[in-house]
Design an enzyme around this catalytic site. Structure first.
Site, PDB file in Angstrom:
ATOM      1  N   PHE A  22      17.405  -3.795  -4.835  1.00 55.63           N
ATOM      2  CA  PHE A  22      16.757  -4.965  -5.450  1.00 55.63           C
ATOM      3  C   PHE A  22      15.684  -5.481  -4.478  1.00 55.63           C
ATOM      4  CE2 PHE A  22      16.199  -8.942  -7.548  1.00 55.63           C
ATOM      5  CZ  PHE A  22      16.813  -8.864  -8.782  1.00 55.63           C
ATOM      6  N   ILE A  82      15.606 -13.552  -3.190  1.00 54.18           N
ATOM      7  CA  ILE A  82      14.523 -14.540  -3.309  1.00 54.18           C
ATOM      8  C   ILE A  82      14.927 -15.602  -4.338  1.00 54.18           C
ATOM      9  CG2 ILE A  82      12.079 -14.898  -3.870  1.00 54.18           C
ATOM     10  CD1 ILE A  82      11.575 -11.992  -3.008  1.00 54.18           C
ATOM     11  N   THR A  86      17.176 -20.499 -11.085  1.00 59.32           N
ATOM     12  CA  THR A  86      18.568 -20.781 -11.430  1.00 59.32           C
ATOM     13  C   THR A  86      19.437 -20.712 -10.163  1.00 59.32           C
ATOM     14  OG1 THR A  86      19.216 -18.475 -11.720  1.00 59.32           O
ATOM     15  CG2 THR A  86      18.156 -19.551 -13.615  1.00 59.32           C
ATOM     16  N   HIS A  88      21.490 -18.613  -9.393  1.00 50.59           N
ATOM     17  CA  HIS A  88      21.856 -17.219  -9.109  1.00 50.59           C
ATOM     18  C   HIS A  88      21.705 -16.885  -7.622  1.00 50.59           C
ATOM     19  CE1 HIS A  88      22.733 -13.265 -10.745  1.00 50.59           C
ATOM     20  NE2 HIS A  88      21.824 -12.741  -9.947  1.00 50.59           N
TER      21      HIS A  88
END
Ligand code: INI
Length: 155
Positions: A22, A82, A86, A88
């Site tokens: 990711f 990063i 939200t 997350h």
């Protein structure tokens, strides 16, 4: 007073690198920094192993499995989280940090934390070979120092 500290000699040492895919454009720079630092300090490139995982969330489990093989002197964890719109970010970054710390303590294998946590893409770029250095290289150096510091402890 006896002082025990680690040298920066990585020769003869074996390192595992766990890298999140990711934000690959950042994490691939972290890998470059880490490998460069390890090799410059004497590690052999052919003694390094890299495990790719989907994201930072998956890093602790792969680090644990690598550490448990007993084949690596240290494991270097590389990722990039990063902040978005939200919560997350908090979950992923928090668990990656907690998990890697837990793996280090439970296995006794030094695990270094080269997971960039940034508010913006620019901050991440700065830390992946930009003006704030390369956190992958920093994590590799921390791993080398820890391996040698622990090797110097009385048994
Ligand atoms: N994983 C990251 O490594 N960085 C991120 O910024 C990120 N964000 O923002 O979502 C991220 N999410 C994926 C996560 O690590 C897991 O791979 C996914 O949830 C599947 O378990």
């Amino acid at each position: 007073m006896t002082i025990i500290s680690g040298t920066m000699d990585a020769s003869g040492r074996r390192f595992g690198v766990v890298t999140a895919r990711f934000n690959d454009f950042i994490t691939s720079r972290l890998v470059e920094g880490a490998v460069d630092a390890l090799v410059r300090h004497g590690a052999k490139a052919d003694q390094l192993v890299q495990v790719l995982v989907p994201g930072a969330w998956e890093i602790p489990l792969a680090a644990k499995k690598l550490a448990e093989t007993g084949k690596y002197d240290a494991v270097i964890c590389l990722g990039c989280v990063i902040r978005g719109q939200t919560p997350h970010f908090e979950y992923v970054a928090g668990e990656a940090a907690k998990g890697t710390a837990q793996v280090s303590l439970s296995t006794g294998v030094p695990i270094s934390f080269g997971i960039v946590t940034a508010d913006t893409l620019e901050q991440a770029i700065d830390r992946a070979g930009g003006k704030a250095g390369n956190k992958g290289a920093d994590a590799a150096l921390a791993a080398i120092e820890m391996v040698n510091a622990l090797a110097g402890l009385p048994r």
